[in-house]
Every structure is written in structure tokens, then in C-alpha cells.
Enzyme design. Structure first.
Site, PDB file in Angstrom:
ATOM      1  N   SER A   1       0.841  -1.199   0.000  1.00 18.21           N
ATOM      2  CA  SER A   1       0.000   0.000   0.000  1.00 18.21           C
ATOM      3  C   SER A   1       0.880   1.254   0.000  1.00 18.21           C
ATOM      4  O   SER A   1       2.081   1.179   0.242  1.00 18.21           O
ATOM      5  CB  SER A   1      -0.892   0.010   1.240  1.00 18.21           C
ATOM      6  OG  SER A   1      -0.092   0.262   2.385  1.00 18.21           O
ATOM      7  N   LYS A   2       0.219   2.362  -0.242  1.00 21.60           N
ATOM      8  CA  LYS A   2       0.929   3.642  -0.231  1.00 21.60           C
ATOM      9  C   LYS A   2       1.548   3.882   1.139  1.00 21.60           C
ATOM     10  O   LYS A   2       2.635   4.441   1.268  1.00 21.60           O
ATOM     11  CB  LYS A   2      -0.055   4.758  -0.591  1.00 21.60           C
ATOM     12  CG  LYS A   2       0.564   6.144  -0.478  1.00 21.60           C
ATOM     13  CD  LYS A   2      -0.247   7.173  -1.209  1.00 21.60           C
ATOM     14  CE  LYS A   2      -0.156   8.557  -0.609  1.00 21.60           C
ATOM     15  NZ  LYS A   2       1.127   8.968  -0.103  1.00 21.60           N
ATOM     16  N   ARG A   3       0.837   3.423   2.166  1.00 25.47           N
ATOM     17  CA  ARG A   3       1.340   3.620   3.532  1.00 25.47           C
ATOM     18  C   ARG A   3       2.692   2.923   3.745  1.00 25.47           C
ATOM     19  O   ARG A   3       3.560   3.434   4.449  1.00 25.47           O
ATOM     20  CB  ARG A   3       0.319   3.132   4.552  1.00 25.47           C
ATOM     21  CG  ARG A   3      -0.090   4.256   5.498  1.00 25.47           C
ATOM     22  CD  ARG A   3      -1.235   3.842   6.396  1.00 25.47           C
ATOM     23  NE  ARG A   3      -2.402   3.426   5.639  1.00 25.47           N
ATOM     24  CZ  ARG A   3      -3.152   2.369   5.920  1.00 25.47           C
ATOM     25  NH1 ARG A   3      -2.834   1.590   6.936  1.00 25.47           N
ATOM     26  NH2 ARG A   3      -4.210   2.072   5.191  1.00 25.47           N
TER      27      ARG A   3
ATOM     28  N   ASP B   1       5.276   5.184   2.353  1.00 26.24           N
ATOM     29  CA  ASP B   1       5.515   6.345   3.214  1.00 26.24           C
ATOM     30  C   ASP B   1       6.339   5.940   4.437  1.00 26.24           C
ATOM     31  O   ASP B   1       7.265   6.625   4.842  1.00 26.24           O
ATOM     32  CB  ASP B   1       4.177   6.941   3.687  1.00 26.24           C
ATOM     33  CG  ASP B   1       3.399   7.551   2.522  1.00 26.24           C
ATOM     34  OD1 ASP B   1       4.017   7.769   1.462  1.00 26.24           O
ATOM     35  OD2 ASP B   1       2.188   7.782   2.669  1.00 26.24           O
TER      36      ASP B   1
END
Ligand code: GLU
Length: 506
Positions: free
Chosen positions: A261-263, A266
Site C-alpha cells: 500500500s501507499k502507507r 511512506d
């Protein structure tokens, strides 16, 4: 099946293309090119609620950057145009009517409130063969009542009438036969009168058929939709030209379980998008592979191996190699861990594979920004000396700034360790020796200077460490005499003199 291999990448423009979507596009491209087929971009934007401005342009820019060339698409046109579903509105209604006439679909008037009430009353409510008789639709209402409701402007949807308890087989090139019982499926909405638009399922099937798509290669998350799609092909009587399916394995988190995921990006500090993206609503910026300094070839090679391998342990493959070697049969069923470090490794490899000239061109704007004004030949030779030390072009400055500017300070730790009491005297002597060297090539300097060290009985390590500190300002860099040969005799002497004046032993 249709004769010529034709595949499509069919994203919905709901935001920036995720790196998993890029891999899907890549596999479609490789498969098409391997088989002499066509690679088509179709934009699936029938869900106006989720439309994000700029997303389509982003997708095209990202895939162009990576070297995936479409044969047809929204930006290119083609024999099957238009390629944007919102431009194909008029086409779909006809096919909805075909299903209605065949009795394979029906009209339903249930309002959102009625559906909510039903869901609240019946746990796990599903609109299907077991419940449709309790609902307000053209199967339960009189024909005249149906007409009256439509004429009265009541909103309705068209639902696919799925027969209960039938075996549905999805033949998947990667997964083999996947069997479903039709009872798990609900009577999916195919069309909404509210916006006169089909839903994803109907538009997707109709377009694949009209565009003569032979293979549907897409992410595993679409596998649950596949039995419905098979039933739609059957309902239309298009079984003979039904595309073959290949559902690609998920991209998994670098650590632990679950979908990337994008998380994760990050948290662990890596991009999950090909290009930087600025959210048009929030203004939030998400990093991209391009802006982070990745070479497109490295990204392609890295992604190609996330879910596929050529059957041996070959890792470095150009786009041409990949096209030659690719096959859907060699794709894996199980998810592929997104090994970000491997991505960096690929970038390092591709920097080494590129010529010093090409890398110098990429380095040039960084040098300009630093106010460096040197010939491209000089930059190219510096690149040749340091590129093996970097994984990104932007790291070149840190590894080579001393080729362009003299040190303005000297690393304290190094001074403490390397600048001995007799260093100033020795470095002054060294400057004198250097003044007498005419052939300033790396090899010749080395011969002369090492000869002097030996003659004097100096400690080789001590001299060379102090020399490096004076020239570089720290204890890093490539072969010492390669550096001095590059910066030249005068600059070398000037730096030695400056060091003698400025470095105070600690
Ligand atoms: N529009 C779907 C998506 O966003 C397409 C899925 C498919 O390839 O059928 O991925």
C-alpha cells in the site's frame, strides 16, 4: 478467439497509477509484443463519482516514460475508437437491451432506502435468485406497471439475472481452472438510468468484445469478477470469442503480509507511484520513481521480475530481452514481495550499464545548479571514475564534488586521525615534487611520488592519507592519482598549499 493477439490496459482514472498497475501494463505490453499483437489503452471512466482530473494524462505520461508504447488508445486513436468509455455511452445501451430482450437481465426499481432497509432486516442480504422475487423489479411487477414507472421518470437499474447453483469455470492461464458456484454471485447492476451509464462489468465486457481483445491480463483483485464476466459472455452468446484470462499475483508488502500500500511506501521511504503526483483536491504530493532518480529501464526490469521470471536466474534484462523471454505460463500464482532494496540494486546496475556520456548528461543539470561550469568531456571522465559508487545520479555530487570545487573545510575526524605533526612539512615537500612533474598522467605521478616517498623513507599510508585530506577534504574518493590527474597540476599544488596553511593539527 479472435485471430490477432490484442490486449488492453484498462485503468480507471481514479488517481495516480499504482506501481502494481504499472506492472499489469508492462505484462500486457510484453505479452502483446512477444506475440506480434496490439497493446491498447482503454480508459474505464464510467464511474463519474470516482473520476479524478489529470489521472488519464498521468497514466499516459508514466507509461511513456517507461517505454511502453501503445498501438491504440485515447491519445492515439485507432480503428476501434473511441477508447474512453465516457465517449462510448451510446454504444452500451443497445447491449443492455439485448440482455433484457433475452431475459438475461431485468429492470429493478428498488430505491437505495429500500435496499438499506432490506439489508438491515436480512443479515447477509444478497440480491439474487433467492431474493429477487421479494423485490420491486420487472420480474415481480406487471409489465404495465414497469412501463408506468419508467414513463413516470422513476430511476431504475438493470440487473444481470444469474441462475442459481450453476458451475462457472474460469480458465486462467496462470491459475488453471478456477471453479465457482453461481450462487455466490449477486445480480450485479449493469446499467443505471440515473446517468444513462453502464457499470464497469458491462462496459468492460462489451468493449473487450467490440475491440476484439484476445487476452485479459489484470491484477488478481479482479479474479472474483471473472465468473460474472464468463456468464456475461455466455448471455451475449460470445463464448467463441471470449478472451483468455490471466490474473497476475498481488504485489505484497516488503515485510509482513498483505497487499503493498501507499502507507508502506511512506513508512519505509519508497515511492509506490511511477511519477510524482499532486492530489488535485488536497494538494498532497506523493513521490514518484522518476523524480526519485530511477532510470526507466531499471524500473521496468525490477517490475518485470515481480511475479515472473525467465526460468533461470538471469536478472538484468533489457526491454527487448523481456519481450523475447516473457510468457504468462511462467508467471507465479503466489504474491510477489515488493523488495524495495532490489529496486535500488537494479538502478545501480543500470547506471553501470549506461555509458559515462549518458550519465554525464543526466548529471549536468545538477552541476549547473551547483554553479559548476565544466566541459561535458571533463564531467564524463569524472563520471567514469565514480559511477560505480552510486545507485542514483543525484548521489554523484557527493561522490565527486571535489573534482569540481576545492574543499572549503576539512573533516574534523579525518584531520584528527590523518594530519600528523609532520604533515605540513611533508605536504610542502610533496607540492615541490609535483611542481617538477611534467607528465601529469595518473600512472606517471604515482611512479614519481611513490619513488619520492620511498627515497625519503616516509610512511606510504601517512603521506597518502594527508594528501587525500588536502585534495578532497575527507577520506573518500577514487584512486588518489586519478583525482589529481583530473583536477590538474596547478589545482593540486594550490590545494596542497591551502591545506598546509589552513589545517591546524588537532
Ligand atoms: N477498470 C479496471 C481497473 O481499473 C479494469 C480491470 C480489467 O482489466 O478488467 O483496473
Amino acid at each position: 478467439m479472435f485471430q490477432k493477439v490484442r490486449v488492453r490496459f484498462a485503468p480507471s482514472p481514479t488517481g495516480p497509477l499504482h506501481i502494481g498497475g504499472v506492472r499489469t501494463a508492462l505484462y500486457n505490453y510484453l505479452f502483446a509484443k512477444k506475440n506480434g499483437g496490439d497493446f491498447i489503452l482503454r480508459i474505464e471512466d464510467t464511474d463519474s463519482q470516482r473520476f479524478v482530473p489529470g489521472a488519464e494524462e498521468y497514466i499516459i505520461e508514466a507509461l511513456t516514460w517507461l517505454g511502453l508504447k501503445f498501438d491504440e488508445g485515447t491519445h492515439l486513436g485507432g480503428a476501434y475508437a473511441p477508447y474512453r468509455q465516457s465517449d462510448r455511452k451510446d454504444i452500451y445501451k443497445k447491449y443492455v437491451d439485448v440482455l433484457l430482450e433475452k431475459g438475461a437481465a431485468y429492470i429493478a426499481f428498488d430505491t437505495p432506502e429500500e435496499l438499506d432497509a432490506k439489508r438491515a432486516a436480512v443479515s447477509n442480504f444478497q440480491y439474487d435468485a433467492s431474493t429477487r422475487s421479494e423485490m420491486r423489479n420487472s420480474l415481480t411487477l406487471d409489465k404495465s406497471e414497469v412501463q408506468r414507472l419508467i414513463d413516470g421518470g422513476n430511476q431504475y437499474v438493470v440487473r444481470f439475472k444469474i441462475e442459481a447453483n450453476r458451475e462457472v469455470i474460469v480458465n486462467d492461464i496462470i491459475r488453471g481452472e478456477v471453479k465457482y458456484n453461481s450462487s455466490v454471485l449477486d445480480d450485479k447492476v449493469l446499467y443505471k438510468s440515473a446517468d444513462s451509464l453502464p457499470t464497469y462489468h458491462l462496459a468492460n465486457i462489451v468493449d473487450d468484445h467490440l475491440m476484439e481483445i484476445t487476452h485479459v491480463i489484470r491484477g488478481e483483485e479482479w479474479l472474483p469478477s471473472a465468473p460474472l464476466h464468463v456468464l456475461l459472455y455466455r448471455a451475449f452468446g460470445w463464448e467463441d470469442t471470449m478472451p483468455q484470462f490471466a490474473h497476475l499475483p498481488l504485489l505484497l508488502k516488503p515485510e509482513g503480509n498483505g497487499k503493498l500500500s501507499k502507507r508502506d511506501g511512506d513508512r519505509l521511504g519508497f515511492p509506490v507511484f511511477p511519477l510524482e503526483w499532486k492530489d488535485p483536491k488536497t494538494g498532497e504530493i506523493s513521490s514518484g520513481y522518476r523524480e526519485s532518480g530511477y532510470l526507466p529501464e531499471a524500473v521496468v526490469n525490477f517490475l518485470a521480475l515481480l511475479g515472473w521470471n525467465p526460468g533461470n536466474d538471469q536478472e538484468i534484462m533489457s526491454m527487448e530481452d523481456l519481450i523475447h523471454l516473457f510468457s504468462l505460463e511462467k508467471c507465479s500464482k503466489s504474491g510477489a514481495k515488493f523488495d524495495y532494496e532490489k529496486g535500488k540494486w537494479f538502478n545501480h546496475q543500470y547506471i553501470q550499464l549506461k555509458s559515462d556520456n549518458e550519465i554525464a548528461d543526466l548529471f549536468y543539470p545538477i552541476l549547473e545548479e551547483k554553479g559548476v561550469d565544466m566541459s561535458i568531456d571533463y564531467i564524463t571522465s569524472v563520471v567514469g571514475l565514480v559511477k560505480e559508487r552510486v545507485s542514483f545520479v543525484k548521489e554523484l555530487w557527493d561522490q565527486s564534488s571535489f573534482f569540481f570545487v576545492a574543499p572549503t573545510s576539512y573533516d574534523e575526524k579525518v584531520v584528527k586521525k590523518r594530519w600528523k605533526e609532520d604533515s605540513p612539512v611533508q605536504m610542502t615537500e610533496l607540492a615541490d615534487i609535483i611542481k617538477g612533474i611534467d607528465d601529469f598522467s595518473s600512472a606517471h605521478q604515482e611512479e614519481v611520488i611513490k619513488g619520492w616517498i620511498e627515497e625519503k623513507g616516509y610512511h606510504l599510508g601517512n603521506i597518502m592519507n594527508a594528501f587525500r585530506l588536502a585534495i578532497v577534504g575527507e577520506s573518500k574518493g577514487p584512486h588518489m592519482f586519478d583525482i589529481t590527474a583530473a583536477i590538474g597540476k596547478e589545482e593540486t599544488i594550490a590545494r596542497l598549499e591551502k591545506a598546509v596553511n589552513e589545517i591546524k593539527p588537532l
